[in-house]
Design a protein around this motif. Sequence first.
Motif, mmCIF file in Angstrom:
data_model
loop_
_atom_site.group_PDB
_atom_site.id
_atom_site.type_symbol
_atom_site.label_atom_id
_atom_site.label_comp_id
_atom_site.label_asym_id
_atom_site.label_seq_id
_atom_site.Cartn_x
_atom_site.Cartn_y
_atom_site.Cartn_z
ATOM 1 N N LEU A 68 0.838 -1.197 0.000
ATOM 2 C CA LEU A 68 0.000 0.000 0.000
ATOM 3 C C LEU A 68 0.874 1.249 0.000
ATOM 4 O O LEU A 68 1.665 1.463 0.921
ATOM 5 N N THR A 69 0.716 2.058 -1.049
ATOM 6 C CA THR A 69 1.563 3.243 -1.228
ATOM 7 C C THR A 69 0.794 4.554 -1.134
ATOM 8 O O THR A 69 1.405 5.617 -1.156
ATOM 9 N N ALA A 70 -0.522 4.494 -1.041
ATOM 10 C CA ALA A 70 -1.340 5.711 -1.079
ATOM 11 C C ALA A 70 -1.173 6.528 0.196
ATOM 12 O O ALA A 70 -0.932 5.991 1.280
ATOM 13 N N LYS A 71 -1.334 7.826 0.049
ATOM 14 C CA LYS A 71 -1.340 8.702 1.215
ATOM 15 C C LYS A 71 -2.691 8.588 1.923
ATOM 16 O O LYS A 71 -3.682 8.141 1.355
ATOM 17 N N LYS A 72 -2.698 9.027 3.158
ATOM 18 C CA LYS A 72 -3.886 8.908 3.996
ATOM 19 C C LYS A 72 -5.096 9.580 3.339
ATOM 20 O O LYS A 72 -6.227 9.064 3.405
ATOM 21 N N GLU A 73 -4.868 10.703 2.681
ATOM 22 C CA GLU A 73 -5.971 11.455 2.081
ATOM 23 C C GLU A 73 -6.714 10.624 1.034
ATOM 24 O O GLU A 73 -7.947 10.660 0.947
ATOM 25 N N LEU A 74 -5.952 9.872 0.218
ATOM 26 C CA LEU A 74 -6.582 9.055 -0.821
ATOM 27 C C LEU A 74 -7.394 7.924 -0.205
ATOM 28 O O LEU A 74 -8.505 7.613 -0.652
ATOM 29 N N ILE A 75 -6.839 7.320 0.836
ATOM 30 C CA ILE A 75 -7.558 6.233 1.503
ATOM 31 C C ILE A 75 -8.849 6.765 2.133
ATOM 32 O O ILE A 75 -9.911 6.138 2.036
ATOM 33 N N LEU A 76 -8.782 7.937 2.756
ATOM 34 C CA LEU A 76 -9.984 8.541 3.340
ATOM 35 C C LEU A 76 -11.011 8.883 2.268
ATOM 36 O O LEU A 76 -12.216 8.814 2.509
ATOM 37 N N HIS A 77 -10.523 9.239 1.077
ATOM 38 C CA HIS A 77 -11.426 9.499 -0.048
ATOM 39 C C HIS A 77 -12.224 8.238 -0.396
ATOM 40 O O HIS A 77 -13.446 8.303 -0.604
ATOM 41 N N PHE A 78 -11.532 7.092 -0.432
ATOM 42 C CA PHE A 78 -12.229 5.840 -0.734
ATOM 43 C C PHE A 78 -13.176 5.449 0.399
ATOM 44 O O PHE A 78 -14.242 4.877 0.153
ATOM 45 N N VAL A 79 -12.810 5.769 1.635
ATOM 46 C CA VAL A 79 -13.721 5.524 2.766
ATOM 47 C C VAL A 79 -15.019 6.299 2.557
ATOM 48 O O VAL A 79 -16.117 5.757 2.708
ATOM 49 N N ASP A 80 -14.893 7.566 2.177
ATOM 50 C CA ASP A 80 -16.076 8.396 1.936
ATOM 51 C C ASP A 80 -16.921 7.823 0.793
ATOM 52 O O ASP A 80 -18.156 7.784 0.871
ATOM 53 N N CYS A 81 -16.248 7.403 -0.279
ATOM 54 C CA CYS A 81 -16.967 6.837 -1.432
ATOM 55 C C CYS A 81 -17.728 5.568 -1.040
ATOM 56 O O CYS A 81 -18.875 5.365 -1.448
ATOM 57 N N LEU A 82 -17.079 4.706 -0.248
ATOM 58 C CA LEU A 82 -17.720 3.458 0.179
ATOM 59 C C LEU A 82 -18.876 3.726 1.134
ATOM 60 O O LEU A 82 -19.918 3.055 1.055
ATOM 61 N N MET A 83 -18.734 4.696 2.017
ATOM 62 C CA MET A 83 -19.835 5.054 2.913
ATOM 63 C C MET A 83 -21.031 5.580 2.111
ATOM 64 O O MET A 83 -22.180 5.286 2.419
ATOM 65 N N GLY A 84 -20.710 6.355 1.063
ATOM 66 C CA GLY A 84 -21.777 6.849 0.186
ATOM 67 C C GLY A 84 -22.477 5.712 -0.534
ATOM 68 O O GLY A 84 -23.707 5.712 -0.687
ATOM 69 N N ALA A 85 -21.693 4.717 -0.977
ATOM 70 C CA ALA A 85 -22.265 3.560 -1.669
ATOM 71 C C ALA A 85 -23.164 2.758 -0.727
ATOM 72 O O ALA A 85 -24.247 2.304 -1.115
ATOM 73 N N ILE A 86 -22.718 2.586 0.522
ATOM 74 C CA ILE A 86 -23.530 1.867 1.513
ATOM 75 C C ILE A 86 -24.865 2.583 1.724
ATOM 76 O O ILE A 86 -25.926 1.955 1.770
ATOM 77 N N GLU A 87 -24.824 3.898 1.823
ATOM 78 C CA GLU A 87 -26.046 4.678 2.025
ATOM 79 C C GLU A 87 -26.981 4.533 0.826
ATOM 80 O O GLU A 87 -28.205 4.402 0.975
ATOM 81 N N LEU A 88 -26.407 4.527 -0.383
ATOM 82 C CA LEU A 88 -27.207 4.371 -1.605
ATOM 83 C C LEU A 88 -27.861 2.997 -1.645
ATOM 84 O O LEU A 88 -29.036 2.862 -2.009
ATOM 85 N N TYR A 89 -27.115 1.955 -1.245
ATOM 86 C CA TYR A 89 -27.663 0.596 -1.193
ATOM 87 C C TYR A 89 -28.811 0.524 -0.179
ATOM 88 O O TYR A 89 -29.827 -0.123 -0.420
ATOM 89 N N LYS A 90 -28.637 1.171 0.976
ATOM 90 C CA LYS A 90 -29.689 1.180 1.993
ATOM 91 C C LYS A 90 -30.958 1.833 1.448
ATOM 92 O O LYS A 90 -32.070 1.335 1.659
ATOM 93 N N GLN A 91 -30.786 2.956 0.756
ATOM 94 C CA GLN A 91 -31.933 3.656 0.180
ATOM 95 C C GLN A 91 -32.653 2.779 -0.841
ATOM 96 O O GLN A 91 -33.885 2.730 -0.886
ATOM 97 N N ARG A 92 -31.867 2.068 -1.658
ATOM 98 C CA ARG A 92 -32.460 1.175 -2.657
ATOM 99 C C ARG A 92 -33.247 0.055 -1.972
ATOM 100 O O ARG A 92 -34.362 -0.277 -2.378
#
Length: 207
Positions: A68-92
Motif C-alpha cells: 500500500l503506497t497511497a497517502k492517507k488522504e486518498l484512503i480517506l477518499h475511498f472511505v467516503d466513497c464506500l460510505m456513500g455507496a452503503i447509504e445508496l444501497y440502503k436507500q435502494r
Amino acid sequence: QPLISSSKWLQLHGLKRNKLTLSQILSQIGFRHRKDYVTTLGKLVASRYADGLFPQYKRAQDGSVYNLTAKKELILHFVDCLMGAIELYKQRMEWLTSESRQIFGVIQERCIVIVLDFGTAAPADFDLCRDALSMVLVEQVTQIAKFNLIRAAQDLMKWQQKSTPVSEHTVKSAVTWLWKLDHMTAASHTRSAEALLEAMSDDAVSS
C-alpha cells in the motif's frame, strides 16, 4: 426512482461501475507484491525491495499481497466513497421493500394487465386488496405506457376492452372502477384461467 430491475440498477450505481470493488481500490492505492519465475535461476523469486517499506494487505480470496503506497488522504477518499455507496444501497433496499413494491415488486414492463382474483377474501381483506391495487396503480402504473384490469368472476369483468394508454385521467378512472366492485363469492379456477387467457390475448401485452 425509475422502475428498473436491481441488476440494471447495479450496472448504473454498483461498486464495479464506480471503481469501488476491492480489486479496483487496491490497484489505485498500491501495487501487487510479485513472485515471478526467473528462467536463469530456475526458481521463483519474490520482489523483496518493498519489504518493510510499505504496509501490506493480503487478500483472503486468492492470497495475493498488495503493498500500500497511497497517502492517507486518498484512503480517506475511498472511505467516503464506500460510505456513500452503503447509504445508496440502503436507500435502494428501503425503496424496494416499501409501499406497493412490497407486494408487486418493481413493474418493468411497458404494458400490463392486472388480473384480479380475490378468492375467498373477507370484506375487510377485500378492501385491503383494493388499497394495495390502488397503491400500485398510483405509484407504478403511472410510470408505464398502457394497462388494463380484469376481474375473474362468474361473468368476466374488464375495466377496458383493451389495454389503455396511461394518463392521470385513466389511472383515476381505474381506481374509481376498482372501488365500485362488489364483494363476491370466490370465482372458480376455470374463471381465473379464463381471465388470465383474456389478459394474454391483448396484443400489446408481452407477458
